[in-house]
Design an enzyme around this catalytic site. Structure first.
Site, PDB file in Angstrom:
ATOM      1  N   ASP A  78     -76.114-107.014  59.387  1.00 48.79           N
ATOM      2  CA  ASP A  78     -75.772-107.628  58.183  1.00 48.79           C
ATOM      3  C   ASP A  78     -77.370-107.983  57.415  1.00 48.79           C
ATOM      4  OD1 ASP A  78     -74.211-109.241  56.347  1.00 48.79           O
ATOM      5  OD2 ASP A  78     -75.412-111.025  57.148  1.00 48.79           O
TER       6      ASP A  78
ATOM      7  N   GLU B  72     -76.107-102.393  56.643  1.00 52.69           N
ATOM      8  CA  GLU B  72     -75.815-102.905  55.278  1.00 52.69           C
ATOM      9  C   GLU B  72     -77.124-103.006  54.566  1.00 52.69           C
ATOM     10  OE1 GLU B  72     -74.057-106.491  52.541  1.00 52.69           O
ATOM     11  OE2 GLU B  72     -75.255-106.761  54.632  1.00 52.69           O
TER      12      GLU B  72
END
Length: 734
Positions: A410, A463
């Site tokens: 993330d 990401e």
């Protein structure tokens, strides 16, 4: 046992022990050789008398003098001999093992690897491990806190009293450890620390704890590494083929707490979720399930993206073995498991990592480097070798202990840039004066080197929302150059451009034609995943179906056409739960999805379309085999902006039949619309998103015969009827 002059402890040391401020309790407590024999010193608050006795015969060995009313006892053993302790307080009497007679479990290799930041399995030494030591059952506790002046393990087994179990310090590695007899699985515990200046810190949960209390409670729970008998050998042996760039990868992104609930509204357990989720996702043809962060987190509203217990599957859905069961069942059903992993930042909760030992230990001390103001979280100090080691070992832990197939990392962009979401003067440049976080780059490269090296077949996914070069390119042979080493990268640019396009009224789309074509300019610069994730249905963005223009019929037709475009576009696929049946409401993490909507033909038709798309994507090599290579795609016509029509060809490896895709993003039926085809013969509609079975109007073509009429630079062509707001997929008849 240490050698020392004299045997009675001086009053100053006794006072320091009773105030739980002595920095080295193992230098004093337990048995120690002196000129007079074996001095035995014991702390037991609440006890009035203490004696050592022979554990075999029960015969007394030494009566211990109570030197302090708080419970400090001291005496002489006649010789080095096995012993236990017996205490009394009023009419009560009980027996205990002496914590301070047990050796450390840290060997020279552990110390060496921890000191260098290269202990890939540090979770086997740090944390709380139920174990048998010298024939005695108990739990070994170990925690890294180099700047603390004293660390005690406290819990429901010692009345949360920091005087009872101060720990042994290993100065060379900054680790404190202690074996506590009689403490077993299920015990609650935390660490009580004194900071560098002797100040008492908030009780801290275990950074390497393997289980935790149900939030909002915050204690760690003694558990040890998960004990589970795996049945997924066949999957693990073939996993590398299922996650290769040439494989079809279609991901169903799930938040376990709100996907589906029990009939009484309660959360489903890992086991219950496994049974329901696998059946559902498997029926729809998804190859993978991606779970929003599973690591324990105090605030449910963070969805797991502000974790504190990085090594503990959240207790919300049951014990750690329940999560292992979910992964195992997925594998046995042929479904991979991706877990969102958060190494970019952590919350500032008092019981967590923030100023863990009274200093900025895991984070940067300078808020210009260590504070995420957007999220009010703290940024890991990736340049500190112990912190980087902690995070890398955690990544490997999920792959090793829970057989997770991939980590979706993330917020990578926030890690890579020192000026991420900061104005001038609010960040500190790197040593070369640049904005790149060189420590984070090194961390990510090493993470991927270890991940791919230790777990062949597993993958990492970034990401990453910027144009940082080489995110999914290999790390250089020296380990310090080349790409970042991820297997795949989310294509955030594609997502933003295409969602903006389909959210426009069709009459205006002709002026924004490039929003659907631009992505092909860079489509093969990385190994891309096309994400329609949870981030696109929160924070006021509404739902996917809610973004579509027009009346109800047009909204559904628009979304069906868009899904057809997405599933035939180069790149692997990801769809957040609820999108598959066009949930009209923005996602709410506190409520289950609107499953009742599947009684409506429009919503059921959307779900059925996703099923068809997944099976088409998996069954046609041209749609997946060269997803990440430019040879896998060719425009047939990208220039008809006025009609908002896109025509392209997907190719597989030599011998694979091609696929031709036609998208009509207007509500106008186009008749006798000629398109070029790469070969003659019979062609069939493998998919028509306007088919009545999906809720469409039923305009279509069926089987067609390509004519030897050159068109669009192809040797053959066919005249089609293009349904309104629809995507057609054509393939040679076979």
């Amino acid at each position: 046992m240490s050698a020392a002059q004299g045997w009675r402890l001086d009053d100053t040391a006794v006072t320091a022990l009773m105030q739980a401020r002595h920095p080295d309790p193992f230098a004093i407590l337990g048995p120690h050789r002196t000129e007079r024999g074996i001095a035995l010193r014991v702390i037991r608050p609440g006890a009035e008398t203490a004696e050592a006795f022979d554990p075999t015969t029960g015969a007394p060995l030494a009566s211990l003098l109570r030197r302090h009313e708080g419970g400090f006892f001291e005496g002489l053993l006649p010789e080095e001999t096995p012993y236990r302790l017996r205490f009394t307080a009023g009419p009560a009497d009980w027996q205990e093992e002496d914590v301070y007679r047990f050796p450390s479990r840290f060997g020279d290799l552990d110390r060496h690897l921890l000191a260098e930041g290269r202990h890939r399995r540090l979770y086997e030494r740090l944390g709380a491990h139920p174990t048998l030591l010298d024939g005695v059952e108990g739990t070994h506790f170990a925690v890294w806190a180099p700047n603390a002046t004293r660390v005690s393990v406290v819990g429901d087994f010692n009345d949360w009293d920091g005087r009872r179990h101060p720990m042994r310090r290993h100065p060379s590695i900054g680790v404190w450890d202690l074996f506590v007899p009689g403490v077993g699985e299920g015990a609650l515990y935390k660490y009580e620390l004194l900071g560098p200046n002797g100040e008492m810190l908030p009780l801290k949960a275990d950074p390497v704890g393997f289980a935790a209390q149900m939030p909002p409670a915050t204690a760690s729970v003694v558990h040890g590494l998960p004990r589970y008998e795996w049945g997924d050998q066949a999957w693990m042996e073939a996993r590398h083929e299922r996650q290769d760039r040439t494989a079809p990868i279609s991901i169903y992104e799930v938040h376990l707490g709100s996907w589906r609930r029990r009939a009484d509204g309660g959360l489903m357990s890992y086991e219950e979720a496994a049974d329901a989720l696998i059946a559902y996702a498997g029926d729809l043809g998804f190859t993978h399930i991606e779970l929003l962060p599973i690591s324990e987190h105090p605030f449910t509203g963070s969805w797991g993206y502000q974790p504190i217990g990085l090594f503990a599957p959240t207790r919300r859905f049951g014990p750690p073995e329940g999560f292992a069961y979910l992964v195992d069942r997925c594998h046995q059903a042929g479904i991979g498991v991706i877990v969102d992993w958060v190494p970019a930042h952590f919350p500032s909760d008092a019981h967590g990592l923030a100023r863990f030992d009274g200093t900025a230990l895991y984070e940067h001390a300078d808020p210009r480097q260590g504070l995420h103001r957007d999220w009010n979280t703290l940024i890991y100090n990736f340049g500190r070798r112990e912190v980087a080691n902690f995070l890398r070992a955690n990544a490997l832990f999920w792959l090793e202990q829970y057989h997770v197939d991939a980590l979706r990392v993330d917020a990578v962009a926030s890690m890579l840039y020192l000026d991420y979401s900061r104005e001038a003067g609010e960040w500190v440049p790197n040593a070369q004066g640049g904005r790149e976080n060189l420590d984070a780059v090194e961390f990510l490269r090493m993470l991927n080197v270890e991940l791919y090296g230790d777990h062949p077949g597993a993958i990492s996914i970034a990401e990453e929302s910027t144009a940082w070069p080489g995110v999914s390119q290999p790390v250089g042979a020296d380990g310090h150059s080349g790409g970042l080493g991820f297997g795949y990268k989310w294509n955030m640019g594609w997502m933003h451009d295409t969602l903006d396009y389909v959210g426009r009224d069709p009459i205006h789309r002709q002026h924004h034609h490039d929003q659907l074509t631009f992505g092909l300019i860079y489509a093969f610069s990385e190994n891309f995943i096309l994400p329609l994730s949870h981030d696109e249905v929160v924070h006021g963005k509404g739902s996917l179906i809610g973004r579509m223009p027009g009346d109800q019929w047009q909204k559904f037709a628009n979304l069906r056409a868009y899904f057809g475009f997405m599933w035939t576009h180069p790149g692997k696929k990801l769809l957040f739960m609820g999108g598959e049946f066009a949930q009209p409401h923005e996602w709410n993490h506190d409520l289950p999805l609107d499953w009742h909507l599947l009684a409506d033909p429009f919503h059921a038709g959307m779900r059925d379309l996703i099923r068809t798309l997944n099976h088409l994507y998996r069954g046609e090599p041209a749609l997946h085999a060269l997803d990440c290579q430019p040879e896998g795609f060719a425009w047939i016509d990208a220039a008809d902006a006025q009609s908002s029509i896109f025509i392209y060809q997907r190719n597989g490896r030599p011998g694979d039949p091609p696929v031709v895709v036609v998208c009509n993003f207007t509500p106008t039926v186009r008749r006798d619309y000629r398109i070029g085809l790469p070969q003659g013969g019979r062609w069939v509609e493998r998919l028509n998103t306007d088919d009545g079975v999906y809720g469409g109007s039923g305009v279509g073509n069926g089987a067609l015969t390509a004519e030897p009429t050159p068109w669009h630079g192809r040797p053959h062509s066919v005249a089609l009827t293009l349904p309104p707001l629809a995507t057609l997929v054509l393939a040679p008849e076979r």
